[in-house]
Design a protein around this motif. Structure first.
Motif, PDB file in Angstrom:
ATOM      1  N   PRO A  14      81.298  55.857 -32.292  1.00  0.00           N
ATOM      2  CA  PRO A  14      80.888  56.975 -31.436  1.00  0.00           C
ATOM      3  C   PRO A  14      82.071  57.824 -30.992  1.00  0.00           C
ATOM      4  CG  PRO A  14      79.669  55.025 -30.839  1.00  0.00           C
ATOM      5  CD  PRO A  14      80.688  54.588 -31.859  1.00  0.00           C
TER       6      PRO A  14
ATOM      7  N   TYR F  50      69.085  40.072 -28.232  1.00  0.00           N
ATOM      8  CA  TYR F  50      68.107  40.844 -28.992  1.00  0.00           C
ATOM      9  C   TYR F  50      66.747  40.213 -28.750  1.00  0.00           C
ATOM     10  CZ  TYR F  50      65.290  42.495 -32.882  1.00  0.00           C
ATOM     11  OH  TYR F  50      64.275  43.011 -33.633  1.00  0.00           O
ATOM     12  N   ASN F  76      61.136  46.124 -29.282  1.00  0.00           N
ATOM     13  CA  ASN F  76      62.345  45.349 -29.586  1.00  0.00           C
ATOM     14  C   ASN F  76      63.540  45.999 -28.907  1.00  0.00           C
ATOM     15  OD1 ASN F  76      60.585  43.976 -31.214  1.00  0.00           O
ATOM     16  ND2 ASN F  76      61.358  44.820 -33.146  1.00  0.00           N
ATOM     17  N   ILE F  77      64.271  45.211 -28.138  1.00  0.00           N
ATOM     18  CA  ILE F  77      65.386  45.775 -27.381  1.00  0.00           C
ATOM     19  C   ILE F  77      66.667  44.950 -27.560  1.00  0.00           C
ATOM     20  CG2 ILE F  77      63.783  46.669 -25.643  1.00  0.00           C
ATOM     21  CD1 ILE F  77      64.858  44.615 -23.669  1.00  0.00           C
ATOM     22  N   VAL F  78      67.775  45.624 -27.347  1.00  0.00           N
ATOM     23  CA  VAL F  78      69.067  44.961 -27.243  1.00  0.00           C
ATOM     24  C   VAL F  78      69.534  45.119 -25.797  1.00  0.00           C
ATOM     25  CG1 VAL F  78      71.496  44.993 -27.954  1.00  0.00           C
ATOM     26  CG2 VAL F  78      69.685  45.324 -29.656  1.00  0.00           C
ATOM     27  N   ASN F  83      74.734  42.834 -17.945  1.00  0.00           N
ATOM     28  CA  ASN F  83      73.662  43.069 -16.979  1.00  0.00           C
ATOM     29  C   ASN F  83      72.875  41.804 -16.646  1.00  0.00           C
ATOM     30  OD1 ASN F  83      73.646  46.143 -16.798  1.00  0.00           O
ATOM     31  ND2 ASN F  83      73.557  45.820 -18.996  1.00  0.00           N
TER      32      ASN F  83
ATOM     33  N   PRO G  14      73.264  40.434 -31.611  1.00  0.00           N
ATOM     34  CA  PRO G  14      72.304  41.446 -31.130  1.00  0.00           C
ATOM     35  C   PRO G  14      72.683  42.857 -31.559  1.00  0.00           C
ATOM     36  CG  PRO G  14      72.726  39.844 -29.414  1.00  0.00           C
ATOM     37  CD  PRO G  14      73.672  39.516 -30.536  1.00  0.00           C
ATOM     38  N   ILE G  15      73.982  43.151 -31.542  1.00  0.00           N
ATOM     39  CA  ILE G  15      74.421  44.496 -31.893  1.00  0.00           C
ATOM     40  C   ILE G  15      74.005  44.873 -33.316  1.00  0.00           C
ATOM     41  CG2 ILE G  15      76.499  45.896 -32.291  1.00  0.00           C
ATOM     42  CD1 ILE G  15      76.095  45.491 -29.398  1.00  0.00           C
ATOM     43  N   TYR G  17      71.374  44.478 -34.803  1.00  0.00           N
ATOM     44  CA  TYR G  17      70.006  44.984 -34.912  1.00  0.00           C
ATOM     45  C   TYR G  17      69.921  46.483 -34.688  1.00  0.00           C
ATOM     46  CZ  TYR G  17      68.409  40.183 -35.145  1.00  0.00           C
ATOM     47  OH  TYR G  17      68.188  38.892 -35.556  1.00  0.00           O
ATOM     48  N   LEU G  18      71.006  47.077 -34.179  1.00  0.00           N
ATOM     49  CA  LEU G  18      71.012  48.536 -34.016  1.00  0.00           C
ATOM     50  C   LEU G  18      71.112  49.250 -35.370  1.00  0.00           C
ATOM     51  CD1 LEU G  18      73.328  48.913 -30.888  1.00  0.00           C
ATOM     52  CD2 LEU G  18      70.970  49.725 -31.067  1.00  0.00           C
ATOM     53  N   LYS G  29      68.242  52.901 -21.823  1.00  0.00           N
ATOM     54  CA  LYS G  29      68.196  52.813 -20.360  1.00  0.00           C
ATOM     55  C   LYS G  29      69.616  52.571 -19.868  1.00  0.00           C
ATOM     56  CE  LYS G  29      65.808  52.660 -16.516  1.00  0.00           C
ATOM     57  NZ  LYS G  29      64.769  53.628 -16.137  1.00  0.00           N
ATOM     58  N   PHE G  36      67.634  57.997 -21.680  1.00  0.00           N
ATOM     59  CA  PHE G  36      67.925  58.980 -22.723  1.00  0.00           C
ATOM     60  C   PHE G  36      67.066  58.695 -23.954  1.00  0.00           C
ATOM     61  CE2 PHE G  36      72.050  58.505 -20.474  1.00  0.00           C
ATOM     62  CZ  PHE G  36      72.146  59.787 -19.988  1.00  0.00           C
ATOM     63  N   LEU G  47      78.772  48.867 -27.477  1.00  0.00           N
ATOM     64  CA  LEU G  47      77.521  49.585 -27.244  1.00  0.00           C
ATOM     65  C   LEU G  47      77.805  51.042 -26.840  1.00  0.00           C
ATOM     66  CD1 LEU G  47      74.973  48.185 -27.989  1.00  0.00           C
ATOM     67  CD2 LEU G  47      74.437  47.765 -25.617  1.00  0.00           C
ATOM     68  N   LEU G  49      77.609  54.674 -27.767  1.00  0.00           N
ATOM     69  CA  LEU G  49      76.563  55.228 -28.623  1.00  0.00           C
ATOM     70  C   LEU G  49      76.818  56.710 -28.879  1.00  0.00           C
ATOM     71  CD1 LEU G  49      73.491  53.772 -26.678  1.00  0.00           C
ATOM     72  CD2 LEU G  49      74.434  52.854 -28.805  1.00  0.00           C
ATOM     73  N   GLY G  81      79.612  52.718 -23.443  1.00  0.00           N
ATOM     74  CA  GLY G  81      78.779  51.532 -23.540  1.00  0.00           C
ATOM     75  C   GLY G  81      78.588  50.756 -22.255  1.00  0.00           C
ATOM     76  N   VAL G  84      75.290  51.143 -20.355  1.00  0.00           N
ATOM     77  CA  VAL G  84      73.997  50.831 -20.983  1.00  0.00           C
ATOM     78  C   VAL G  84      73.429  49.530 -20.415  1.00  0.00           C
ATOM     79  CG1 VAL G  84      72.884  50.205 -23.165  1.00  0.00           C
ATOM     80  CG2 VAL G  84      74.615  52.018 -23.109  1.00  0.00           C
ATOM     81  N   ILE G  85      72.149  49.552 -20.063  1.00  0.00           N
ATOM     82  CA  ILE G  85      71.450  48.321 -19.686  1.00  0.00           C
ATOM     83  C   ILE G  85      70.752  47.753 -20.923  1.00  0.00           C
ATOM     84  CG2 ILE G  85      69.734  47.269 -18.179  1.00  0.00           C
ATOM     85  CD1 ILE G  85      70.205  49.535 -16.183  1.00  0.00           C
ATOM     86  N   PHE G  86      69.920  48.568 -21.556  1.00  0.00           N
ATOM     87  CA  PHE G  86      69.307  48.102 -22.798  1.00  0.00           C
ATOM     88  C   PHE G  86      68.947  49.290 -23.681  1.00  0.00           C
ATOM     89  CE2 PHE G  86      65.722  48.409 -19.822  1.00  0.00           C
ATOM     90  CZ  PHE G  86      64.770  49.099 -20.549  1.00  0.00           C
ATOM     91  N   VAL G  87      68.758  49.000 -24.944  1.00  0.00           N
ATOM     92  CA  VAL G  87      68.361  49.990 -25.950  1.00  0.00           C
ATOM     93  C   VAL G  87      67.039  49.545 -26.545  1.00  0.00           C
ATOM     94  CG1 VAL G  87      68.990  51.050 -28.143  1.00  0.00           C
ATOM     95  CG2 VAL G  87      70.782  50.473 -26.491  1.00  0.00           C
ATOM     96  N   CYS G  88      66.053  50.457 -26.558  1.00  0.00           N
ATOM     97  CA  CYS G  88      64.788  50.179 -27.249  1.00  0.00           C
ATOM     98  C   CYS G  88      64.940  50.652 -28.692  1.00  0.00           C
ATOM     99  CB  CYS G  88      63.633  50.941 -26.608  1.00  0.00           C
ATOM    100  SG  CYS G  88      63.218  50.391 -24.958  1.00  0.00           S
ATOM    101  N   LEU G  89      64.870  49.734 -29.623  1.00  0.00           N
ATOM    102  CA  LEU G  89      65.082  50.072 -31.028  1.00  0.00           C
ATOM    103  C   LEU G  89      63.889  50.826 -31.583  1.00  0.00           C
ATOM    104  CD1 LEU G  89      66.703  46.727 -32.160  1.00  0.00           C
ATOM    105  CD2 LEU G  89      67.789  48.803 -31.282  1.00  0.00           C
TER     106      LEU G  89
END
Lengths: 94, 94, 94, 94, 94, 94, 94
Positions: A14, F50, F76-78, F83, G14-15, G17-18, G29, G36, G47, G49, G81, G84-89
């Motif tokens: 990024p 994940y 599905n979230i990461v 946190n 987990p990363i 999976y992005l 979030k 966003f 993380l 982005l 990063g 970031v709390i979480f990312v919805c894929l």
């Protein structure tokens, strides 16, 4: 940390996307609800930023409910990266 | 961490831009809404700062709504870098 | 981390400026609005501090609006560096 | 991290000053306004602490405005160092 | 990180004192005023904890001013170490 | 970071206990009072997670004082590990 | 940091999976209750982005109690990063 394949491959970090905004005007949202606008003079991997001709922007609602903007000129500043939430990059035709 | 090419290339790390403000007056915005003004005596890559003849500035509105400034003299101080939000560099003709 | 050229060159790291305050009285501003005064017995690069004969200072306004100071004696303390905002160094003739 | 010259030189790291308080009663001020009193059983460079016979102290004003202290016995505890603000060392004749 | 001299020397790292509480009931005070009670199944140097049969405890005052305790069963949990303030170790005869 | 002796020795790192919950439903308590429920698809040593088929749970009291639960489907979230406060592992017979 | 066995083994970090959401729309979030929505252009292990065509979403209740959404266009942004709390894929058929 230096990437040699910028010309050949699409960059994937990024942070690399900030390169195209160097010497252009960007917006930076910083913790504690601060917003800066300035010309990006330099950055590093921590998102420390060097900005030229920087304004800190303040939005408020006037008596008619319109959102208005005031700003304070800060000149050239160095922002410590850990305060940054996000950076709005310059658009290609800026 | 030492850069040898300052004379030849434009520096790229934001921190490097502080070099031109050494021995000049700068403003430092610190978390918890503190503002310092002092002569930059030294800095490091964490943005730890050594400032000489430092004043902490307080802005307030007087009874007529004018923004006024008071200050408290702190002398020579060392600021821990993780408190810094941004540094306003000295202008070239300072 | 050890610098051998203290005698020859002006030190450049902000932390180095604490050396001249060892065995002298300094003021330390700490997060959560704490203020300590004590004799600097030692420090490290994290700004961990060892202070002797330390007082924690409390400022308040009395009924006539004058700012007054009370203090609580803490003796010899070790302050964890990440709580420090800034350190007011001893003046040369302290 | 081990220092071999404790006998010969005055220690310089603030953390080293905790050694003289091992097996003695110390006070620890912790974030969120907590205060512990206990016998220092061990510590490390992060200021993680092992305390024996620990009391958490609570100060309050009684109806006559006197400051009084209550405590809660916690026994033997391990405090995570990043919560520590400062440690009051034992006095030499404790 | 492994210490071979546990039998021979008194351990000195605060974290080491958790070893005697493995498979015993401990209390853990966590940021945001949480309190857990559970059987310590494992830990690491960050104070990450694995707890079995864990209860989160809530203290409150009833109408007569008595302090009462409620709890919520959480089963087996992994606590992220950076949330921990302190751990009350099991007493030797637990 | 890989442990080869899972079959032979009882694992000791708290993080290792998450392995038995992979592909099972877990509960995750996150800072700012968030609660997630989802199928654990993967994790790392930072407690980045994940989760598949994730719901964010909201508890509230209805007019009769009963505690009720609503949820919002997130898919599905990461989750960024820093946190996380704690993870409730799946029970063996889940 | 590069994994060569993506095709052969199920990824475990987990990363990772992005990766399947690159060039797709995701929701992020962020601390301080920010949300966003944008096209994922790149990410790294912190993380951080890079998002294209990003909207910041604001939810509110209108006078009839319906939850409505407004948004502000931010263009292309780089999110630091640690916010970031979480990312919805993205869902597979996005």
């Amino acid at each position: 940390m230096e990437r040699r394949n910028d010309q050949r491959n699409r960059p994937q970090r990024p942070i690399d996307y900030l390169k195209n905004s160097v010497s252009k005007i960007i917006l930076i949202k910083v913790k504690r609800n601060r917003l800066f606008r300035g010309l990006l003079g330099g950055f590093d991997e921590h998102l420390n930023l060097y900005l030229e001709g920087t304004s800190q922007l303040f939005e408020y609602q006037d008596e008619d409910g319109n959102i208005r903007e005031e700003h304070e000129d800060l000149g050239n500043i160095v922002v410590r990266g850990d305060n940054v939430i996000f950076v709005c990059l310059a658009t290609p035709d800026d």
